[in-house]
Scaffold this motif. Structure first.
Motif, PDB file in Angstrom:
ATOM      1  N   TRP A 121       0.838  -1.191   0.000  1.00  0.00           N
ATOM      2  CA  TRP A 121       0.000   0.000   0.000  1.00  0.00           C
ATOM      3  C   TRP A 121       0.880   1.250   0.000  1.00  0.00           C
ATOM      4  O   TRP A 121       1.961   1.255   0.585  1.00  0.00           O
ATOM      5  N   CYS A 122       0.405   2.307  -0.629  1.00  0.00           N
ATOM      6  CA  CYS A 122       1.074   3.608  -0.566  1.00  0.00           C
ATOM      7  C   CYS A 122       0.109   4.601   0.067  1.00  0.00           C
ATOM      8  O   CYS A 122      -1.051   4.689  -0.352  1.00  0.00           O
ATOM      9  N   TRP A 123       0.598   5.347   1.054  1.00  0.00           N
ATOM     10  CA  TRP A 123      -0.255   6.184   1.889  1.00  0.00           C
ATOM     11  C   TRP A 123       0.208   7.635   1.938  1.00  0.00           C
ATOM     12  O   TRP A 123       1.413   7.912   1.923  1.00  0.00           O
ATOM     13  N   LEU A 124      -0.747   8.540   2.051  1.00  0.00           N
ATOM     14  CA  LEU A 124      -0.499   9.896   2.550  1.00  0.00           C
ATOM     15  C   LEU A 124      -0.965   9.878   3.989  1.00  0.00           C
ATOM     16  O   LEU A 124      -2.099   9.474   4.281  1.00  0.00           O
ATOM     17  N   VAL A 125      -0.071  10.276   4.896  1.00  0.00           N
ATOM     18  CA  VAL A 125      -0.407  10.245   6.327  1.00  0.00           C
ATOM     19  C   VAL A 125      -0.066  11.575   6.975  1.00  0.00           C
ATOM     20  O   VAL A 125       0.723  12.375   6.444  1.00  0.00           O
ATOM     21  N   LEU A 126      -0.656  11.791   8.129  1.00  0.00           N
ATOM     22  CA  LEU A 126      -0.276  12.905   8.993  1.00  0.00           C
ATOM     23  C   LEU A 126       0.452  12.320  10.194  1.00  0.00           C
ATOM     24  O   LEU A 126      -0.058  11.415  10.856  1.00  0.00           O
ATOM     25  N   ASP A 127       1.665  12.835  10.456  1.00  0.00           N
ATOM     26  CA  ASP A 127       2.404  12.455  11.652  1.00  0.00           C
ATOM     27  C   ASP A 127       1.974  13.404  12.769  1.00  0.00           C
ATOM     28  O   ASP A 127       2.317  14.583  12.735  1.00  0.00           O
ATOM     29  N   PRO A 128       1.208  12.931  13.756  1.00  0.00           N
ATOM     30  CA  PRO A 128       0.700  13.837  14.793  1.00  0.00           C
ATOM     31  C   PRO A 128       1.798  14.413  15.676  1.00  0.00           C
ATOM     32  O   PRO A 128       1.597  15.436  16.325  1.00  0.00           O
ATOM     33  N   ALA A 129       2.966  13.783  15.682  1.00  0.00           N
ATOM     34  CA  ALA A 129       4.074  14.291  16.496  1.00  0.00           C
ATOM     35  C   ALA A 129       4.647  15.576  15.916  1.00  0.00           C
ATOM     36  O   ALA A 129       5.080  16.470  16.653  1.00  0.00           O
ATOM     37  N   SER A 130       4.627  15.678  14.583  1.00  0.00           N
ATOM     38  CA  SER A 130       5.194  16.856  13.914  1.00  0.00           C
ATOM     39  C   SER A 130       4.150  17.688  13.182  1.00  0.00           C
ATOM     40  O   SER A 130       4.447  18.802  12.742  1.00  0.00           O
ATOM     41  N   ASN A 131       2.917  17.134  13.032  1.00  0.00           N
ATOM     42  CA  ASN A 131       1.849  17.755  12.247  1.00  0.00           C
ATOM     43  C   ASN A 131       2.239  17.930  10.786  1.00  0.00           C
ATOM     44  O   ASN A 131       1.748  18.827  10.101  1.00  0.00           O
ATOM     45  N   LYS A 132       3.121  17.052  10.297  1.00  0.00           N
ATOM     46  CA  LYS A 132       3.558  17.116   8.908  1.00  0.00           C
ATOM     47  C   LYS A 132       2.957  15.975   8.102  1.00  0.00           C
ATOM     48  O   LYS A 132       2.714  14.876   8.623  1.00  0.00           O
ATOM     49  N   LEU A 133       2.732  16.225   6.817  1.00  0.00           N
ATOM     50  CA  LEU A 133       2.263  15.202   5.904  1.00  0.00           C
ATOM     51  C   LEU A 133       3.444  14.389   5.399  1.00  0.00           C
ATOM     52  O   LEU A 133       4.523  14.931   5.167  1.00  0.00           O
ATOM     53  N   GLU A 134       3.221  13.089   5.201  1.00  0.00           N
ATOM     54  CA  GLU A 134       4.265  12.210   4.699  1.00  0.00           C
ATOM     55  C   GLU A 134       3.660  11.226   3.705  1.00  0.00           C
ATOM     56  O   GLU A 134       2.484  10.871   3.809  1.00  0.00           O
ATOM     57  N   ILE A 135       4.470  10.783   2.763  1.00  0.00           N
ATOM     58  CA  ILE A 135       4.120   9.675   1.882  1.00  0.00           C
ATOM     59  C   ILE A 135       4.908   8.465   2.363  1.00  0.00           C
ATOM     60  O   ILE A 135       6.130   8.528   2.483  1.00  0.00           O
ATOM     61  N   ILE A 136       4.218   7.373   2.672  1.00  0.00           N
ATOM     62  CA  ILE A 136       4.912   6.179   3.133  1.00  0.00           C
ATOM     63  C   ILE A 136       4.389   4.945   2.419  1.00  0.00           C
ATOM     64  O   ILE A 136       3.253   4.925   1.944  1.00  0.00           O
ATOM     65  N   GLN A 137       5.230   3.931   2.326  1.00  0.00           N
ATOM     66  CA  GLN A 137       4.862   2.638   1.776  1.00  0.00           C
ATOM     67  C   GLN A 137       4.719   1.639   2.915  1.00  0.00           C
ATOM     68  O   GLN A 137       5.442   1.715   3.905  1.00  0.00           O
ATOM     69  N   THR A 138       3.785   0.715   2.788  1.00  0.00           N
ATOM     70  CA  THR A 138       3.729  -0.432   3.694  1.00  0.00           C
ATOM     71  C   THR A 138       3.604  -1.692   2.855  1.00  0.00           C
ATOM     72  O   THR A 138       2.959  -1.692   1.805  1.00  0.00           O
ATOM     73  N   SER A 139       4.233  -2.762   3.311  1.00  0.00           N
ATOM     74  CA  SER A 139       4.212  -4.022   2.580  1.00  0.00           C
ATOM     75  C   SER A 139       3.153  -4.966   3.142  1.00  0.00           C
ATOM     76  O   SER A 139       2.859  -4.938   4.342  1.00  0.00           O
ATOM     77  N   ASN A 140       2.605  -5.777   2.247  1.00  0.00           N
ATOM     78  CA  ASN A 140       1.638  -6.805   2.634  1.00  0.00           C
ATOM     79  C   ASN A 140       0.465  -6.186   3.403  1.00  0.00           C
ATOM     80  O   ASN A 140      -0.222  -5.332   2.883  1.00  0.00           O
ATOM     81  N   ALA A 141       0.238  -6.563   4.672  1.00  0.00           N
ATOM     82  CA  ALA A 141      -0.910  -6.047   5.421  1.00  0.00           C
ATOM     83  C   ALA A 141      -0.564  -4.867   6.312  1.00  0.00           C
ATOM     84  O   ALA A 141      -1.450  -4.318   6.970  1.00  0.00           O
ATOM     85  N   ALA A 142       0.696  -4.466   6.359  1.00  0.00           N
ATOM     86  CA  ALA A 142       1.120  -3.423   7.300  1.00  0.00           C
ATOM     87  C   ALA A 142       0.341  -2.127   7.078  1.00  0.00           C
ATOM     88  O   ALA A 142      -0.036  -1.790   5.948  1.00  0.00           O
ATOM     89  N   THR A 143       0.106  -1.420   8.166  1.00  0.00           N
ATOM     90  CA  THR A 143      -0.691  -0.195   8.131  1.00  0.00           C
ATOM     91  C   THR A 143      -0.024   0.888   8.973  1.00  0.00           C
ATOM     92  O   THR A 143       0.626   0.575   9.985  1.00  0.00           O
ATOM     93  N   PRO A 144      -0.136   2.165   8.596  1.00  0.00           N
ATOM     94  CA  PRO A 144       0.504   3.248   9.345  1.00  0.00           C
ATOM     95  C   PRO A 144       0.007   3.387  10.779  1.00  0.00           C
ATOM     96  O   PRO A 144       0.675   4.015  11.606  1.00  0.00           O
ATOM     97  N   ILE A 145      -1.149   2.822  11.079  1.00  0.00           N
ATOM     98  CA  ILE A 145      -1.706   2.943  12.432  1.00  0.00           C
ATOM     99  C   ILE A 145      -0.698   2.457  13.471  1.00  0.00           C
ATOM    100  O   ILE A 145      -0.555   3.051  14.539  1.00  0.00           O
ATOM    101  N   THR A 146      -0.006   1.374  13.146  1.00  0.00           N
ATOM    102  CA  THR A 146       0.939   0.803  14.111  1.00  0.00           C
ATOM    103  C   THR A 146       2.205   1.645  14.243  1.00  0.00           C
ATOM    104  O   THR A 146       3.003   1.412  15.149  1.00  0.00           O
TER     105      THR A 146
END
Length: 212
Positions: A121-146
């Motif tokens: 999966w490819c995601w646009l996320v918000l990092d609440p620690a910095s309040n910055k937007l990031e583009i991240i990849q996760t493999s297989n079932a991995a999710t940015p929540i963790t």
């Protein structure tokens, strides 16, 4: 027990982006299987009465994989629409601040999704620690929540998401995906994230998806 959610649009509404046959397999078989597996795995376990957020953040192995895939797919279905719509001014400003322009964001997002090796999966996320937007990849079932990052937009790059309609041409699928992004939903997710932090993820899961 969890149930396969209803799609927020008809299966024949996506034109040459996603066909009804793709929905039959991707939604009707793959997504349904993750839901079925999740229900079987939580039965008589410590997670029998847990919500999806808690299962994702506290489990591991096969249980995590199926729970995360239920969430990842639910979120993906909300990120697309029969016709794209407009993003909010606040999201547009945030993308321009972080990536230079919305066109630059598109280029970087699609490049990241294209170059992700294997399934994931490819995601646009918000990092609440910095309040910055990031583009991240996760493999297989991995999710940015963790990773304590808040999903705003996702594209599924498992082959079952696009092979029926686009064969092995992932870039063609991604271009079509970008023209079908539900920016109203992404903008809403951004506003939730700014106000509620990681709580917005649990709110989305329990109110918009699970109905708890």
């Amino acid at each position: 027990m969890f149930e396969l959610r209803q799609l927020p649009y008809e299966k024949d509404s996506m034109g040459d982006f996603l066909s009804p046959v793709t929905f039959e397999y991707h939604y009707g078989k793959h997504h349904q299987t993750y839901v079925n597996n999740l229900n079987n795995l939580i039965k008589d376990s410590e997670f029998a009465n847990s919500d999806l957020f808690d299962i994702i953040t506290k489990s591991s192995g096969g249980l995590f994989n199926n729970a995360a895939q239920v969430y990842n797919h639910d979120f993906y279905w909300d990120c697309i629409a029969p016709q794209t719509n407009s993003m909010s001014d606040s999201l547009k400003a945030a993308l321009e601040k972080e990536f230079g322009s919305t066109e630059s964001f598109k280029e970087k997002f699609l490049s990241s999704a294209t170059t992700l090796f294997g399934s994931g999966w490819c995601w646009l996320v918000l990092d609440p620690a910095s309040n910055k937007l990031e583009i991240i990849q996760t493999s297989n079932a991995a999710t940015p929540i963790t990773q304590n990052k808040i999903p705003l937009l996702v594209v599924d790059v498992w082959e079952h998401a696009y092979y029926v309609d686009h064969k092995n041409a992932r870039p063609a699928y991604l271009e079509k995906f970008y023209s079908h992004i539900n920016w109203e939903f992404v903008s809403q997710a951004y506003e939730w994230a700014l106000k509620e932090g990681m709580g917005s993820v649990k709110y989305y899961i329990n109110t918009y998806v699970r109905g708890k």
